[in-house]
Design a protein around this motif. Structure first.
Motif, short mmCIF file in Angstrom:
data_model
loop_
_atom_site.label_atom_id
_atom_site.label_comp_id
_atom_site.label_asym_id
_atom_site.label_seq_id
_atom_site.Cartn_x
_atom_site.Cartn_y
_atom_site.Cartn_z
N GLU B 58 -18.70 -4.56 -41.53
CA GLU B 58 -19.64 -4.11 -40.50
C GLU B 58 -18.91 -3.95 -39.17
O GLU B 58 -19.12 -2.99 -38.43
N ALA B 59 -18.03 -4.93 -38.86
CA ALA B 59 -17.32 -4.91 -37.58
C ALA B 59 -16.42 -3.68 -37.48
O ALA B 59 -16.33 -3.04 -36.43
N GLN B 60 -15.76 -3.34 -38.58
CA GLN B 60 -14.89 -2.17 -38.54
C GLN B 60 -15.68 -0.89 -38.30
O GLN B 60 -15.20 0.03 -37.65
N ASP B 61 -16.88 -0.86 -38.82
CA ASP B 61 -17.71 0.31 -38.57
C ASP B 61 -18.19 0.36 -37.12
O ASP B 61 -18.36 1.42 -36.54
N GLN B 62 -18.42 -0.82 -36.55
CA GLN B 62 -18.77 -0.88 -35.12
C GLN B 62 -17.64 -0.28 -34.29
O GLN B 62 -17.88 0.45 -33.33
N VAL B 63 -16.41 -0.59 -34.66
CA VAL B 63 -15.26 -0.05 -33.93
C VAL B 63 -15.23 1.47 -34.06
O VAL B 63 -15.08 2.19 -33.07
N ARG B 64 -15.40 1.95 -35.29
CA ARG B 64 -15.38 3.41 -35.50
C ARG B 64 -16.43 4.10 -34.63
O ARG B 64 -16.16 5.13 -34.00
N ALA B 65 -17.62 3.52 -34.59
CA ALA B 65 -18.70 4.16 -33.83
C ALA B 65 -18.43 4.06 -32.32
O ALA B 65 -18.70 4.99 -31.58
N ALA B 66 -17.87 2.92 -31.89
CA ALA B 66 -17.57 2.76 -30.47
C ALA B 66 -16.53 3.80 -30.04
O ALA B 66 -16.60 4.33 -28.93
N GLN B 67 -15.61 4.11 -30.94
CA GLN B 67 -14.61 5.14 -30.63
C GLN B 67 -15.27 6.49 -30.39
O GLN B 67 -14.81 7.28 -29.56
N VAL B 68 -16.34 6.75 -31.13
CA VAL B 68 -17.06 8.01 -30.93
C VAL B 68 -17.62 8.06 -29.50
O VAL B 68 -17.50 9.07 -28.81
N ALA B 69 -18.17 6.93 -29.05
CA ALA B 69 -18.75 6.89 -27.69
C ALA B 69 -17.66 7.09 -26.64
O ALA B 69 -17.86 7.80 -25.64
N ILE B 70 -16.51 6.48 -26.86
CA ILE B 70 -15.40 6.61 -25.90
C ILE B 70 -14.91 8.06 -25.85
O ILE B 70 -14.73 8.65 -24.78
N ALA B 71 -14.73 8.66 -27.04
CA ALA B 71 -14.24 10.04 -27.11
C ALA B 71 -15.22 10.98 -26.41
O ALA B 71 -14.82 11.87 -25.66
N GLU B 72 -16.49 10.74 -26.64
CA GLU B 72 -17.52 11.58 -26.04
C GLU B 72 -17.47 11.51 -24.52
O GLU B 72 -17.53 12.52 -23.83
N PHE B 73 -17.33 10.30 -24.02
CA PHE B 73 -17.27 10.07 -22.57
C PHE B 73 -16.04 10.77 -21.99
O PHE B 73 -16.12 11.46 -20.97
N ASN B 74 -14.90 10.63 -22.66
CA ASN B 74 -13.67 11.23 -22.15
C ASN B 74 -13.71 12.75 -22.22
O ASN B 74 -13.26 13.43 -21.30
N ASP B 75 -14.27 13.26 -23.33
CA ASP B 75 -14.35 14.72 -23.47
C ASP B 75 -15.26 15.33 -22.40
O ASP B 75 -15.08 16.47 -22.00
N ALA B 76 -16.23 14.53 -21.95
CA ALA B 76 -17.15 15.04 -20.93
C ALA B 76 -16.57 14.85 -19.52
O ALA B 76 -17.26 15.05 -18.53
N GLY B 77 -15.32 14.43 -19.46
CA GLY B 77 -14.68 14.34 -18.13
C GLY B 77 -14.62 12.95 -17.55
O GLY B 77 -14.13 12.76 -16.44
N GLY B 78 -15.12 11.96 -18.29
CA GLY B 78 -15.03 10.58 -17.82
C GLY B 78 -15.82 10.35 -16.55
O GLY B 78 -16.80 11.06 -16.27
#
Lengths: 294, 417
Positions: B58-78
């Motif tokens: 479960e924890a590893q999947d939390q990490v994967r999903a958190a990475q999606v949020a980070i990528a999204e934020f960065n792609d939108a210009g941070g």
């Protein structure tokens, strides 16, 4: 205590004995290797786990459960042979802690290899269709598969007993465990005997693993719990005594079962409490030879 | 001899950290790195989760999903060009370890936010550290206690569901349908106890009768000695409140004992990862609650968008329930920072409080008094066979809509208005 009836207590006792048989199955390979080789095999749980995964692999390759029951002990036994020949053998005669530490490290490596090969997530392992469901045993319903494991444990013990007590090879093994030097003088290659014992012990551990898979699924860490349970059974029964392991396993099962009935939250602790009491009263366990560890 | 039996914990921390670290670096979109000015450090989000141990999957999947949020934020210009970075730490499911890691993240790594944890007691330990250091913490694991006034601080947010809400929703669905005689099989720790309390409080309105509450130790691998008693009592419903591997094994063995024939089995939370690991047979017909199931994408647009981004980043996989909370947890603090235009906790807190968001499962917002995310609970039933691919495991049979009425009141939690 609502709902306590004689039937329930009978079922509970039976469940305890059935669980005890599973404990015996878990412990017997460990006990055999210790009794004959004085090697404390800390990788026992890992061999158990590898057994479950080999079984899983057989199913993935299109095989069935019955085929797995044959293939698993052979494959895991061969792994055991390799481990004994190349890793454990150079350590004989160096004291009990050398092979202990070696197998301890080996268990980490085995778990890690399985994680790399199969991933960290568990796999389902369905009960074979023929053995699904519960049957009426007169006092209540009990899963058919558990009855099957009970029978399998009895067969394993019987075969092992016949092998050790009734064959000439078993005689050599027992003699080798008593006094390897004399056996060597008599012209027997003792190292080959030890090789076989280690292979048989790990093979039984693997078989126990594949038999446990339908009860609890398959996961790389599944060996760690049973390692603790197997040690308790071996210690209570007396390190190295197979008969002792059988009685201790059944006793542990019944103790867990009765604790579960009256104080379920204590069930896990009860195993260790039992061990502590036995060790206080009888440090070598029920049938252990004193001084085997020194 | 006896003390040696302890050697049963397996460490994969290094391997996991390498994998996770590489993943996080890849996620941080390398093409944009040269745009970031050297004197502008990244926004660091600490993410302590139990990568090793029983909840590792479960924890590893939390990490994967958190990475999606980070990528999204960065792609939108941070945040005005400042990029975010996820610092993943293994808390080993241990409150002490988690507190140490949290402190390290704050002191040494200078994180702006902490999101994470996957256990009631671990999140309380992290919360103790963060509230003292005045760092915003968004918890993504179930707990009732974290909402209560004595543990709460204004720096504490709770994106996850809580047991009162989850068990309540499942109870409200199950009790009128399946009957009043209820047995409980419960993992003997905070999570299990809080779930049982949630069921029982919801059950008052339906007049349920508790026939037995069997408490089993955490990490039980054999339930055969606990089940005959429950069977003998002939309840209408059996509520199994445990988690991870305990849930998988208990459901499997309850199935073997034929319990499903005479009673309905419900669980406060049915785990997607657990169902995959235990197989369809064990979970078949079991009803439970969840914060998220990917299958709602047919009806919820934000779920579809989130699933698609997750699939794209993680080779076609779908996010799990607890994974998705990792996404929402990180997204909330980063969106809060964006809205506040600052990383200052004191400015971000009101910004998060003001959020009305729909990131992945429909509308949510944080209740003012306890910062609990007010959100829907999905009631799901496990399918006997996946129909559309191996990820198709649950049917959503009902939705408990977001409502503060389903939470304990602010006064009950000890907040003075």
């Amino acid at each position: 205590m609502a709902g306590l009836s004689l039937d329930l207590i009978a079922v509970q006792l039976f469940a305890g004995l059935a669980l005890g048989a599973i404990y015996v199955l878990f412990a017997i390979g460990l006990s055999l290797i210790f009794g004959m080789l004085t090697v404390v095999n800390f990788a026992h749980g890992a061999f158990f786990m590898v057994g479950a995964y080999v079984g899983l692999f057989v199913l993935m390759m299109g095989g069935n459960f019955w085929l797995a029951l044959v293939v698993v002990p052979l494959v895991v036994g061969v792994i055991g042979l390799i481990v004994e020949r190349f890793l454990v053998r150079p350590l004989y005669g160096r004291g009990i802690d050398y092979p202990l530490l070696l197998t301890f490290g080996l268990s980490y490596i085995m778990v890690e290899l399985i994680r790399i090969a199969f991933g960290t997530t568990g796999y389902p392992f369905d009960t074979p269709e023929l053995l699904q469901g519960a049957v009426d045993i007169g006092i209540g319903y009990f899963p058919l598969y558990r009855l099957f494991v009970l029978g399998a444990a009895a067969v394993v013990l019987l075969v092992l007993w016949l092998f050790l007590e009734k064959t000439s090879y078993g005689l050599i093994i027992r003699a080798g465990a008593r006094d390897p030097q004399i056996v060597r003088v008599l012209g027997v290659d003792v190292s080959r005997v030890w090789l076989v014992v280690f292979g048989v012990g790990t093979g039984i551990a693997g078989l126990a693993g594949v038999l446990a898979a339908p009860l609890q699924g398959v996961i790389p860490e599944m060996g760690s719990t049973i390692l603790a349970e197997a040690f308790v059974v071996t210690v209570v029964g007396g390190m190295g005594s197979i008969g002792g392991a059988v009685i201790a396993g059944l006793l542990v099962g019944v103790v867990v079962s009765m604790t579960s009935l009256f104080a379920p939250e204590m069930a896990k602790v009860s195993i260790f409490a039992l061990m502590a009491i036995v060790l206080l009263v009888r440090p070598q366990g029920f049938f252990g030879r004193a001084g085997l560890m020194s | 001899m006896t003390k040696k039996t302890r050697g049963s914990k397996f460490i994969t921390r290094r391997r996991l950290l390498t994998t996770v670290g590489t993943g996080a670096m890849l996620a941080a979109s390398p093409f944009r790195i040269n745009v970031v000015k050297a004197d502008e450090p990244t926004i660091k989000v600490g993410f302590p989760v139990p990568l090793t141990g029983p909840y590792g999957t479960e924890a590893q999947d939390q990490v994967r999903a958190a990475q999606v949020a980070i990528a999204e934020f960065n792609d939108a210009g941070g945040l005005n060009g400042r990029k975010a970075e996820l610092l993943v730490r293994d808390d080993k499911l241990n409150p002490g370890e988690a507190a140490t890691r949290a402190l390290e993240l704050i002191e040494k790594d200078k994180v702006s936010f902490i999101v994470g944890s996957l256990s009631a007691s671990v999140q309380l330990a992290v919360n103790n550290v963060t509230k003292e250091r005045k760092i915003i913490y968004n918890s993504i694991s179930q707990s009732d206690e974290i909402n209560e006034a004595k543990d709460f601080s204004r720096y504490t947010f709770h994106e996850a569901l809580n047991p009162h809400l989850t068990a309540g929703a499942v109870g409200r669905y199950a009790f009128p349908k399946f009957g009043k005689k209820v047995a409980f099989l419960t993992a003997d720790y905070a999570y299990g106890h809080e779930m049982v309390r949630g069921f029982q409080e919801a059950g008052k309105a339906f007049g349920i009768e508790t026939v037995i509450d069997v408490r089993h130790p955490l990490g039980t691998s054999d339930f055969s000695t606990l089940l005959p008693r429950i069977q003998a009592l002939k309840p209408d419903i059996l509520c199994i409140s445990n988690f991870g591997r305990d849930q998988q094994i208990s459901l499997k063995q309850a199935t073997d004992f034929g319990l499903k024939k005479s009673m309905k089995i419900v669980a406060p939370i049915l785990l997607y990862t657990g169902r995959l690991a235990a197989g369809a047979q064990a979970f078949d017909g079991v009803i439970g609650g969840t914060s998220y199931y990917w299958g709602i994408e047919d009806k919820v647009a934000s779920a579809k968008a989130f699933n698609d981004r997750f699939r794209k980043m993680h080779d076609g996989k779908v996010p799990s329930d607890y994974g998705a909370m990792g996404y929402a947890g990180v997204k909330v603090v980063l969106e809060g920072a964006k809205a506040a235009g600052s990383l200052d906790s004191e400015k971000v807190i009101p910004a998060i409080e003001a959020l009305k968001y729909d990131y992945y499962k429909g509308p949510e917002y944080y209740r003012k008094c306890d910062h609990q995310a007010v959100q829907s609970v999905l009631i799901i039933e496990s399918k006997s066979k996946p129909e559309k691919g191996p990820a198709d495991v649950f049917n959503v049979i009902s939705t408990d809509e977001p409502s503060e009425a389903n939470l304990r009141t602010c006064a009950e939690l000890g907040f003075k208005s």
